[in-house]
Design a protein around this motif. Structure first.
Motif, mmCIF file in Angstrom:
data_model
loop_
_atom_site.group_PDB
_atom_site.id
_atom_site.type_symbol
_atom_site.label_atom_id
_atom_site.label_comp_id
_atom_site.label_asym_id
_atom_site.label_seq_id
_atom_site.Cartn_x
_atom_site.Cartn_y
_atom_site.Cartn_z
ATOM 1 N N ASP A 195 72.065 2.807 -0.143
ATOM 2 C CA ASP A 195 71.095 3.258 -1.173
ATOM 3 C C ASP A 195 71.560 3.761 -2.396
ATOM 4 O O ASP A 195 71.135 4.147 -3.184
ATOM 5 N N GLU A 196 73.016 3.121 -2.672
ATOM 6 C CA GLU A 196 73.650 3.609 -3.860
ATOM 7 C C GLU A 196 73.151 2.589 -5.170
ATOM 8 O O GLU A 196 72.647 1.453 -4.778
ATOM 9 N N ARG A 197 73.134 2.985 -6.383
ATOM 10 C CA ARG A 197 72.537 2.258 -7.491
ATOM 11 C C ARG A 197 73.017 0.876 -7.501
ATOM 12 O O ARG A 197 72.290 -0.233 -7.649
ATOM 13 N N CYS A 198 74.142 0.748 -7.443
ATOM 14 C CA CYS A 198 74.664 -0.585 -7.446
ATOM 15 C C CYS A 198 75.118 -1.435 -6.417
ATOM 16 O O CYS A 198 76.061 -2.115 -5.814
ATOM 17 N N HIS A 211 75.887 -11.463 -4.587
ATOM 18 C CA HIS A 211 75.974 -10.048 -4.297
ATOM 19 C C HIS A 211 77.088 -9.503 -5.224
ATOM 20 O O HIS A 211 76.959 -8.462 -5.958
ATOM 21 N N ILE A 212 78.387 -10.083 -5.462
ATOM 22 C CA ILE A 212 79.375 -9.656 -6.274
ATOM 23 C C ILE A 212 78.972 -9.574 -7.960
ATOM 24 O O ILE A 212 79.177 -8.852 -8.454
ATOM 25 N N SER A 217 77.633 -6.664 -12.688
ATOM 26 C CA SER A 217 76.606 -6.483 -13.620
ATOM 27 C C SER A 217 76.055 -5.316 -13.688
ATOM 28 O O SER A 217 76.110 -4.353 -14.982
ATOM 29 N N CYS A 218 75.624 -4.625 -12.625
ATOM 30 C CA CYS A 218 75.206 -3.203 -12.658
ATOM 31 C C CYS A 218 76.218 -1.933 -12.890
ATOM 32 O O CYS A 218 75.957 -1.151 -13.746
ATOM 33 N N GLU A 219 77.547 -2.296 -12.366
ATOM 34 C CA GLU A 219 78.534 -1.463 -12.880
ATOM 35 C C GLU A 219 78.940 -1.425 -14.309
ATOM 36 O O GLU A 219 79.195 -0.473 -15.161
ATOM 37 N N GLU A 220 78.875 -2.574 -14.878
ATOM 38 C CA GLU A 220 79.054 -2.899 -16.504
ATOM 39 C C GLU A 220 78.154 -2.002 -17.277
ATOM 40 O O GLU A 220 78.270 -1.497 -18.226
ATOM 41 N N ASN A 221 76.727 -2.051 -16.687
ATOM 42 C CA ASN A 221 75.948 -1.277 -17.572
ATOM 43 C C ASN A 221 75.333 -0.081 -17.021
ATOM 44 O O ASN A 221 74.385 0.541 -17.818
#
Length: 270
Positions: A195-198, A211-212, A217-221
């Motif tokens: 349930d974590e955002r990324c 998946h990676i 992409s989520c971590e960068e933004n």
């Protein structure tokens, strides 16, 4: 004979092998042989008037023995975790729990040859059965070096009555959240960490590369400082420390304690 001074940091050395089902109810056969020590049982953490955690069969306060979950209302005294591969003991960091009636989580700590681990012992059935999964990992020097010890001592565990476990390593400036699954299934997968955002979750059925790519992409933004954007229901942002609920143990206890005078450290030395 030489008396060894008990350090300010209770290390309770342990092997960090993988854990399946650690224990069942009272009277369960031990999962492995261990020495028997004539040490008095002592309460190392009190949750409330009726519920508390005891330590028994320990060599001394530096080396953990058997920890039990006790609920006097139910006449329940169940092994929660036991020594394995050299030792396992209570958590030296901060621990706060707002207990419900069915779901509990209690941290413990152990060090092996390569690293030290925070373990989360958990029950979904009112304390009748317990299992465990590993969470935060620390340097193998966490039991020796002052700077490494401090990172453990400053890590906080909060457990809410609705079954959420918050692990807050303050030196990292973010947190993890786990959710107990409300069933009697005692597998670590039951903690629903997706349930974590990324974390896209199993429902998206992504391949490994996709998946990676999605996570990167989520971590960068992602936003790492306030103000944080609104989250979808059921999700959380690991950098939003202000979103962690405040938790207070009914007894007001925030750390495990062990009275070394009950079983003093005395070791032979050639």
């Amino acid at each position: 004979m030489r008396k060894l001074l008990l350090g300010g940091f209770v290390t309770l050395i342990a092997g960090c092998a993988s854990v399946a089902s650690i224990s069942t109810g009272t009277g369960a056969m031990p999962v492995h042989q261990r020495p028997i020590y004539n040490s008095p049982q002592q309460v190392v953490y009190r949750v409330d008037e009726h519920r508390y955690i005891t330590l028994e069969n320990y060599r001394d306060c530096r080396v953990g023995g058997i920890m039990k979950w006790n609920d006097d209302r139910k006449n329940l005294h169940v092994v929660m975790s036991r020594i394995k591969n050299g030792g396992k003991g209570f958590w030296p960091g901060i621990f706060k729990i707002e207990p419900g009636e069915e779901r509990f989580a209690v941290p413990s700590f152990g060090c092996g040859d390569r690293n030290c681990n925070l373990w989360i012992n958990f029950s979904n059935d009112g304390g009748l059965t317990w299992d465990a999964f590993p969470s935060e990992r620390y340097s193998m020097y966490a039991a020796e070096m002052v700077s490494e010890k401090q990172s453990v001592i400053d890590t906080e565990i909060r457990v809410t009555k609705d079954g959420y476990i918050y692990v807050i390593p303050k030196h990292k400036k973010f947190f993890y959240r786990y959710r107990l699954n409300r069933t009697k299934d005692q597998s670590p997968e039951g903690t629903a960490t997706g349930d974590e955002r990324c974390w896209p979750g199993e429902g998206l059925k992504l391949g490994i590369k996709e998946h990676i790519d999605w996570v990167e992409s989520c971590e960068e933004n992602r936003v790492r400082k306030p103000p944080f954007p609104p989250m979808e229901p059921g999700k959380y942002d690991m950098y939003d420390l202000a979103s962690i609920p405040d938790v207070k143990t009914p007894s007001s206890q925030e750390r495990f304690t062990c009275d070394p005078s009950l079983n003093p450290v005395v070791e032979e030395e050639e």
